[in-house]
Write a protein that holds these residues in place. Structure first.
Motif, PDB file in Angstrom:
ATOM      1  N   LEU A  45       0.809  -1.221   0.000  1.00 26.90           N
ATOM      2  CA  LEU A  45       0.000   0.000   0.000  1.00 26.90           C
ATOM      3  C   LEU A  45       0.842   1.271   0.000  1.00 26.90           C
ATOM      4  CD1 LEU A  45      -2.675  -1.114   2.613  1.00 26.90           C
ATOM      5  CD2 LEU A  45      -2.895  -1.105   0.118  1.00 26.90           C
ATOM      6  N   THR A  46       2.061   1.191   0.507  1.00 29.12           N
ATOM      7  CA  THR A  46       2.892   2.399   0.624  1.00 29.12           C
ATOM      8  C   THR A  46       4.008   2.449  -0.413  1.00 29.12           C
ATOM      9  OG1 THR A  46       4.302   1.344   2.285  1.00 29.12           O
ATOM     10  CG2 THR A  46       2.432   2.645   3.094  1.00 29.12           C
ATOM     11  N   ARG A  47       4.088   1.466  -1.275  1.00 31.97           N
ATOM     12  CA  ARG A  47       5.164   1.424  -2.272  1.00 31.97           C
ATOM     13  C   ARG A  47       5.157   2.698  -3.114  1.00 31.97           C
ATOM     14  NH1 ARG A  47       4.940  -3.747  -5.129  1.00 31.97           N
ATOM     15  NH2 ARG A  47       6.137  -4.413  -3.344  1.00 31.97           N
ATOM     16  N   GLY A  48       6.311   3.334  -3.204  1.00 28.28           N
ATOM     17  CA  GLY A  48       6.449   4.533  -4.014  1.00 28.28           C
ATOM     18  C   GLY A  48       6.040   5.820  -3.309  1.00 28.28           C
ATOM     19  N   ARG A  49       5.511   5.715  -2.135  1.00 32.07           N
ATOM     20  CA  ARG A  49       5.124   6.919  -1.376  1.00 32.07           C
ATOM     21  C   ARG A  49       6.230   7.246  -0.384  1.00 32.07           C
ATOM     22  NH1 ARG A  49      -1.208   5.667  -0.055  1.00 32.07           N
ATOM     23  NH2 ARG A  49      -1.795   5.402  -2.220  1.00 32.07           N
ATOM     24  N   HIS A  50       6.819   8.402  -0.553  1.00 26.79           N
ATOM     25  CA  HIS A  50       7.913   8.776   0.334  1.00 26.79           C
ATOM     26  C   HIS A  50       7.423   9.533   1.562  1.00 26.79           C
ATOM     27  CE1 HIS A  50      10.756   7.255  -2.521  1.00 26.79           C
ATOM     28  NE2 HIS A  50      10.146   7.932  -3.479  1.00 26.79           N
ATOM     29  N   ASP A  51       6.293  10.188   1.443  1.00 27.57           N
ATOM     30  CA  ASP A  51       5.706  10.884   2.588  1.00 27.57           C
ATOM     31  C   ASP A  51       4.704   9.935   3.240  1.00 27.57           C
ATOM     32  OD1 ASP A  51       4.237  12.430   4.382  1.00 27.57           O
ATOM     33  OD2 ASP A  51       4.301  14.204   3.114  1.00 27.57           O
ATOM     34  N   GLN A  52       5.053   9.441   4.404  1.00 25.69           N
ATOM     35  CA  GLN A  52       4.221   8.447   5.086  1.00 25.69           C
ATOM     36  C   GLN A  52       3.743   8.952   6.439  1.00 25.69           C
ATOM     37  OE1 GLN A  52       7.168   5.390   4.880  1.00 25.69           O
ATOM     38  NE2 GLN A  52       6.477   4.685   2.886  1.00 25.69           N
ATOM     39  N   ARG A  53       3.638  10.273   6.551  1.00 23.85           N
ATOM     40  CA  ARG A  53       3.223  10.865   7.828  1.00 23.85           C
ATOM     41  C   ARG A  53       1.855  10.375   8.266  1.00 23.85           C
ATOM     42  NH1 ARG A  53       4.167  17.049   6.387  1.00 23.85           N
ATOM     43  NH2 ARG A  53       3.245  16.231   4.498  1.00 23.85           N
ATOM     44  N   TRP A  54       0.885  10.426   7.369  1.00 21.93           N
ATOM     45  CA  TRP A  54      -0.485  10.076   7.759  1.00 21.93           C
ATOM     46  C   TRP A  54      -0.648   8.578   7.977  1.00 21.93           C
ATOM     47  CZ3 TRP A  54      -3.083  13.638   9.896  1.00 21.93           C
ATOM     48  CH2 TRP A  54      -2.886  14.969   9.524  1.00 21.93           C
ATOM     49  N   VAL A  55       0.110   7.785   7.264  1.00 26.86           N
ATOM     50  CA  VAL A  55       0.056   6.335   7.474  1.00 26.86           C
ATOM     51  C   VAL A  55       0.590   6.003   8.867  1.00 26.86           C
ATOM     52  CG1 VAL A  55       0.931   4.106   6.671  1.00 26.86           C
ATOM     53  CG2 VAL A  55       0.270   5.843   5.007  1.00 26.86           C
ATOM     54  N   GLN A  99      14.071   3.264   9.175  1.00 28.87           N
ATOM     55  CA  GLN A  99      15.492   3.204   9.500  1.00 28.87           C
ATOM     56  C   GLN A  99      16.362   3.181   8.241  1.00 28.87           C
ATOM     57  OE1 GLN A  99      16.053  -0.048  12.273  1.00 28.87           O
ATOM     58  NE2 GLN A  99      14.279   0.633  13.444  1.00 28.87           N
ATOM     59  N   SER A 100      15.878   2.566   7.184  1.00 29.07           N
ATOM     60  CA  SER A 100      16.660   2.541   5.946  1.00 29.07           C
ATOM     61  C   SER A 100      16.263   3.666   4.993  1.00 29.07           C
ATOM     62  CB  SER A 100      16.533   1.187   5.256  1.00 29.07           C
ATOM     63  OG  SER A 100      15.188   0.939   4.900  1.00 29.07           O
ATOM     64  N   GLU A 101      14.981   3.974   4.919  1.00 27.04           N
ATOM     65  CA  GLU A 101      14.529   5.008   3.986  1.00 27.04           C
ATOM     66  C   GLU A 101      14.953   6.408   4.386  1.00 27.04           C
ATOM     67  OE1 GLU A 101      10.319   4.811   3.435  1.00 27.04           O
ATOM     68  OE2 GLU A 101      10.459   3.147   2.031  1.00 27.04           O
ATOM     69  N   ARG A 102      15.133   6.661   5.647  1.00 30.70           N
ATOM     70  CA  ARG A 102      15.457   8.010   6.109  1.00 30.70           C
ATOM     71  C   ARG A 102      16.956   8.259   6.213  1.00 30.70           C
ATOM     72  NH1 ARG A 102      10.950   8.093   4.427  1.00 30.70           N
ATOM     73  NH2 ARG A 102       9.099   8.465   5.652  1.00 30.70           N
ATOM     74  N   MET A 155       2.690   8.335  20.194  1.00 31.64           N
ATOM     75  CA  MET A 155       3.327   7.614  19.100  1.00 31.64           C
ATOM     76  C   MET A 155       2.816   8.132  17.753  1.00 31.64           C
ATOM     77  SD  MET A 155       3.686   3.484  18.585  1.00 31.64           S
ATOM     78  CE  MET A 155       1.942   3.144  18.411  1.00 31.64           C
ATOM     79  N   ALA A 156       1.565   8.552  17.693  1.00 31.41           N
ATOM     80  CA  ALA A 156       1.030   9.126  16.460  1.00 31.41           C
ATOM     81  C   ALA A 156       1.787  10.402  16.101  1.00 31.41           C
ATOM     82  CB  ALA A 156      -0.465   9.405  16.602  1.00 31.41           C
ATOM     83  N   GLY A 157       2.065  11.229  17.094  1.00 30.42           N
ATOM     84  CA  GLY A 157       2.839  12.444  16.841  1.00 30.42           C
ATOM     85  C   GLY A 157       4.252  12.129  16.386  1.00 30.42           C
ATOM     86  N   ALA A 158       4.884  11.168  17.043  1.00 26.99           N
ATOM     87  CA  ALA A 158       6.240  10.769  16.652  1.00 26.99           C
ATOM     88  C   ALA A 158       6.241  10.139  15.264  1.00 26.99           C
ATOM     89  CB  ALA A 158       6.811   9.795  17.683  1.00 26.99           C
ATOM     90  N   GLY A 159       5.232   9.326  14.986  1.00 29.29           N
ATOM     91  CA  GLY A 159       5.135   8.706  13.662  1.00 29.29           C
ATOM     92  C   GLY A 159       4.915   9.723  12.558  1.00 29.29           C
ATOM     93  N   TYR A 160       4.127  10.741  12.860  1.00 30.07           N
ATOM     94  CA  TYR A 160       3.898  11.810  11.889  1.00 30.07           C
ATOM     95  C   TYR A 160       5.228  12.501  11.559  1.00 30.07           C
ATOM     96  CZ  TYR A 160       1.801  15.801   9.530  1.00 30.07           C
ATOM     97  OH  TYR A 160       1.470  16.748   8.596  1.00 30.07           O
ATOM     98  N   GLY A 161       6.028  12.748  12.583  1.00 29.53           N
ATOM     99  CA  GLY A 161       7.330  13.368  12.348  1.00 29.53           C
ATOM    100  C   GLY A 161       8.283  12.442  11.610  1.00 29.53           C
ATOM    101  N   ALA A 162       8.312  11.172  11.977  1.00 28.69           N
ATOM    102  CA  ALA A 162       9.217  10.216  11.336  1.00 28.69           C
ATOM    103  C   ALA A 162       8.805   9.899   9.911  1.00 28.69           C
ATOM    104  CB  ALA A 162       9.270   8.926  12.158  1.00 28.69           C
ATOM    105  N   GLY A 163       7.539  10.084   9.584  1.00 31.51           N
ATOM    106  CA  GLY A 163       7.048   9.755   8.253  1.00 31.51           C
ATOM    107  C   GLY A 163       7.298  10.813   7.203  1.00 31.51           C
ATOM    108  N   ARG A 164       7.879  11.932   7.605  1.00 34.24           N
ATOM    109  CA  ARG A 164       8.172  12.993   6.640  1.00 34.24           C
ATOM    110  C   ARG A 164       9.146  12.494   5.581  1.00 34.24           C
ATOM    111  NH1 ARG A 164      10.367  17.354  10.571  1.00 34.24           N
ATOM    112  NH2 ARG A 164      11.080  15.418  11.461  1.00 34.24           N
ATOM    113  N   ASN A 165       9.045  13.049   4.405  1.00 36.88           N
ATOM    114  CA  ASN A 165       9.924  12.680   3.311  1.00 36.88           C
ATOM    115  C   ASN A 165      11.231  13.460   3.435  1.00 36.88           C
ATOM    116  OD1 ASN A 165      11.010  11.709   0.959  1.00 36.88           O
ATOM    117  ND2 ASN A 165       9.806  13.036  -0.378  1.00 36.88           N
ATOM    118  N   ARG A 166      12.074  13.023   4.358  1.00 37.55           N
ATOM    119  CA  ARG A 166      13.370  13.665   4.543  1.00 37.55           C
ATOM    120  C   ARG A 166      14.350  12.655   5.105  1.00 37.55           C
ATOM    121  NH1 ARG A 166      13.855  15.430  10.227  1.00 37.55           N
ATOM    122  NH2 ARG A 166      15.680  16.611   9.644  1.00 37.55           N
TER     123      ARG A 166
END
Length: 173
Positions: A45-55, A99-102, A155-166
């Protein structure tokens, strides 16, 4: 921590609320089966999506929601197990993927994974013990479950931050 706490204490929480031990065991199986399915489907479901904040935030909210159902409506344990499994399976895959994508290089990926897993597994291992102690001291699952709801929201807040495309840069050694 949510995963290990659920694996360690879910049957006890359910039997505390009147579920038979056999049914509680099957509920743990359901939780793990849903988690396995979610962890297998999420990459598709997330393949090719680099911004995964909402997921990431959404998966964490599912975990918080599962614990909220356990504390507020334990008779809906099937729903709680489904929410916990969906959210927990997704969170596990996202945490390992980030851990690998970021990271900007294989060396940075190794450093980031080493740091994240050292801290993560320390918290994860301590969680069930500390929540068990909290349960024993209050003779109730209410406070431990409310704490897990609050941690799920954090954890939702932390996940939102970790899911940024950076990418995360490790300092030079």
């Amino acid at each position: 921590m949510a995963f290990y706490t659920a694996v360690a204490w879910l049957p006890s929480i359910l039997t505390h609320h009147g579920t038979t031990s056999t049914t509680a065991g099957w509920m743990l199986f359901l939780y793990q089966l849903i988690g396995l399915a979610a962890s297998g489907l999420l990459p598709l479901l997330t393949r090719g999506r680099h911004d995964q904040r909402w997921v990431a935030a959404g998966a964490s909210v599912l975990v918080a929601g599962g614990f909220a159902v356990l504390v507020s409506a334990p008779a809906l344990s099937v729903l709680a197990c489904i929410l916990l499994g969906l959210g927990g399976g997704a969170c596990l895959v996202l945490a390992l993927t980030f851990q690998s994508e970021r990271a900007g290089s294989p060396g940075e990926a190794a450093a980031l994974a080493g740091m994240a897993q050292s801290v993560g597994y320390l918290v994860a291992a301590a969680g069930p013990l500390l929540l068990g102690i909290l349960h024993d001291s209050t003779d109730s699952w209410t406070l431990p479950l409310v704490l897990l709801v609050v941690l799920g929201i954090a954890m939702a807040g932390a996940g939102y931050g970790a899911g940024r495309n950076r990418q995360v840069r490790c300092p030079a050694r």
